[in-house]
Design a protein around this motif. Structure first.
Motif, mmCIF file in Angstrom:
data_model
loop_
_atom_site.group_PDB
_atom_site.id
_atom_site.type_symbol
_atom_site.label_atom_id
_atom_site.label_comp_id
_atom_site.label_asym_id
_atom_site.label_seq_id
_atom_site.Cartn_x
_atom_site.Cartn_y
_atom_site.Cartn_z
ATOM 1 N N MET A 68 0.728 -1.150 0.763
ATOM 2 C CA MET A 68 -0.068 -0.389 0.081
ATOM 3 C C MET A 68 1.060 1.177 0.248
ATOM 4 S SD MET A 68 -3.231 -0.097 2.366
ATOM 5 C CE MET A 68 -4.156 -1.559 2.511
ATOM 6 N N GLY A 69 1.911 1.147 0.591
ATOM 7 C CA GLY A 69 3.002 2.645 0.620
ATOM 8 C C GLY A 69 3.511 2.478 -1.241
ATOM 9 N N ILE A 70 4.377 1.766 -1.629
ATOM 10 C CA ILE A 70 4.340 1.379 -2.469
ATOM 11 C C ILE A 70 3.407 2.376 -3.697
ATOM 12 C CG2 ILE A 70 5.171 0.380 -4.381
ATOM 13 C CD1 ILE A 70 6.639 -1.680 -2.379
ATOM 14 N N ILE A 71 1.929 1.709 -3.651
ATOM 15 C CA ILE A 71 1.264 2.964 -4.080
ATOM 16 C C ILE A 71 0.915 3.679 -4.000
ATOM 17 C CG2 ILE A 71 -2.166 2.313 -4.612
ATOM 18 C CD1 ILE A 71 -1.559 -0.656 -4.060
ATOM 19 N N ALA A 72 1.036 4.105 -2.736
ATOM 20 C CA ALA A 72 0.657 5.749 -2.220
ATOM 21 C C ALA A 72 2.026 6.236 -3.092
ATOM 22 C CB ALA A 72 0.603 6.097 -0.660
ATOM 23 N N ASP A 73 3.105 5.720 -3.190
ATOM 24 C CA ASP A 73 3.786 6.833 -3.543
ATOM 25 C C ASP A 73 3.730 7.142 -5.101
ATOM 26 O OD1 ASP A 73 6.494 7.679 -3.359
ATOM 27 O OD2 ASP A 73 7.270 6.153 -5.087
ATOM 28 N N LYS A 74 3.209 5.500 -5.242
ATOM 29 C CA LYS A 74 2.459 6.231 -6.753
ATOM 30 C C LYS A 74 1.590 7.066 -7.091
ATOM 31 C CE LYS A 74 4.481 1.732 -8.273
ATOM 32 N NZ LYS A 74 4.527 0.238 -9.156
ATOM 33 N N ILE A 75 0.492 6.794 -6.140
ATOM 34 C CA ILE A 75 -0.658 8.084 -6.699
ATOM 35 C C ILE A 75 -0.248 9.316 -6.198
ATOM 36 C CG2 ILE A 75 -2.773 8.214 -5.743
ATOM 37 C CD1 ILE A 75 -2.838 6.020 -7.573
ATOM 38 N N TRP A 76 0.782 9.482 -5.507
ATOM 39 C CA TRP A 76 1.377 10.880 -5.087
ATOM 40 C C TRP A 76 2.040 11.336 -6.403
ATOM 41 C CZ3 TRP A 76 1.370 14.740 -1.688
ATOM 42 C CH2 TRP A 76 1.933 15.533 -2.062
ATOM 43 N N LEU A 77 2.747 10.441 -7.395
ATOM 44 C CA LEU A 77 3.344 10.934 -8.410
ATOM 45 C C LEU A 77 2.581 11.004 -9.340
ATOM 46 C CD1 LEU A 77 6.752 9.005 -7.706
ATOM 47 C CD2 LEU A 77 6.560 11.021 -7.514
ATOM 48 N N GLU A 78 1.278 10.518 -9.288
ATOM 49 C CA GLU A 78 0.419 10.641 -10.161
ATOM 50 C C GLU A 78 -0.024 12.487 -10.246
ATOM 51 O OE1 GLU A 78 -1.124 8.912 -12.984
ATOM 52 O OE2 GLU A 78 0.838 8.248 -12.730
ATOM 53 N N ILE A 79 -0.137 12.999 -9.537
ATOM 54 C CA ILE A 79 -1.458 13.884 -8.832
ATOM 55 C C ILE A 79 -0.944 14.655 -10.129
ATOM 56 C CG2 ILE A 79 -1.668 15.945 -7.363
ATOM 57 C CD1 ILE A 79 -1.104 14.490 -5.260
ATOM 58 N N PRO A 80 0.460 15.233 -10.471
ATOM 59 C CA PRO A 80 0.332 16.408 -11.567
ATOM 60 C C PRO A 80 -0.210 16.154 -12.932
ATOM 61 C CG PRO A 80 2.279 16.372 -10.426
ATOM 62 C CD PRO A 80 1.358 15.239 -10.431
ATOM 63 N N LYS A 81 -0.457 14.592 -13.601
ATOM 64 C CA LYS A 81 -0.961 14.193 -14.572
ATOM 65 C C LYS A 81 -2.657 14.588 -14.516
ATOM 66 C CE LYS A 81 2.563 11.043 -14.870
ATOM 67 N NZ LYS A 81 2.955 9.534 -14.565
ATOM 68 N N GLN A 82 -3.084 14.282 -13.311
ATOM 69 C CA GLN A 82 -4.577 14.704 -12.857
ATOM 70 C C GLN A 82 -4.863 15.925 -12.584
ATOM 71 O OE1 GLN A 82 -7.363 12.152 -12.828
ATOM 72 N NE2 GLN A 82 -5.524 11.041 -13.534
ATOM 73 N N PHE A 83 -3.926 17.252 -12.255
ATOM 74 C CA PHE A 83 -3.379 18.173 -11.982
ATOM 75 C C PHE A 83 -2.983 19.072 -12.237
ATOM 76 C CE2 PHE A 83 -6.348 15.814 -8.597
ATOM 77 C CZ PHE A 83 -7.253 16.517 -8.753
ATOM 78 N N SER A 84 -2.530 19.646 -13.925
ATOM 79 C CA SER A 84 -2.095 19.878 -14.360
ATOM 80 C C SER A 84 -1.238 21.542 -13.953
ATOM 81 C CB SER A 84 -2.216 20.525 -15.481
ATOM 82 O OG SER A 84 -3.029 21.507 -15.525
#
Length: 142
Positions: A68-84
């Motif tokens: 879950m921590g690794i997934i949280a890391d990946k999701i954090w890094l996705e933030i700019p892709k969702q919110f330019s």
């Protein structure tokens, strides 16, 4: 000040947070007239439900991320892709929360970014073979 006759269960895993319920509680630390969607840098903390250690655990004074921590890391890094209009800065994933700094830049809404996002994660000693983070190493999580 009258002492409570109710004895606290110190074996309760939530003992440290339970003992301060309704004590030292402030209503809010948010500025009343501030628009938290406006441009600026923000330090944020995201906590897990009931402060459960879903994201990993501490081993040898380092955080070892769970799946879950690794997934949280990946999701954090996705933030700019969702919110330019959001740029990420330093962050760290702890067993039951995430600290991070992000910048809101609404003038960048119409900008299309094709740059690769460099990972500014603070090292959490994740033992994964494909971890290529440009991380800052820390030695003490206390």
């Amino acid at each position: 000040m009258k002492k409570s006759s109710k004895k606290l269960n110190t074996k309760n895993p939530n003992y440290k947070t339970v003992r301060f319920v309704n004590k030292y509680r402030i209503e809010t630390i948010r500025l009343r007239n501030w628009d938290y969607g406006s441009n600026g840098m923000y330090f944020i903390t995201i906590c897990t439900g009931n402060r459960n250690c879903y994201f990993g655990n501490i081993e040898n004074q380092r955080v070892k991320l769970s799946e879950m921590g690794i997934i949280a890391d990946k999701i954090w890094l996705e933030i700019p892709k969702q919110f330019s209009f959001i740029e990420l800065d330093q962050y760290i994933i702890m067993p039951n929360h995430i600290h991070g700094i992000l910048t809101i830049s609404k003038d960048a809404i119409n900008r299309v970014s094709t740059e690769n996002n460099t990972n500014n994660a603070i090292e959490t000693d994740v033992s994964t073979e494909n971890n290529t983070n440009n991380a800052i190493e820390t030695t003490d999580v206390s």
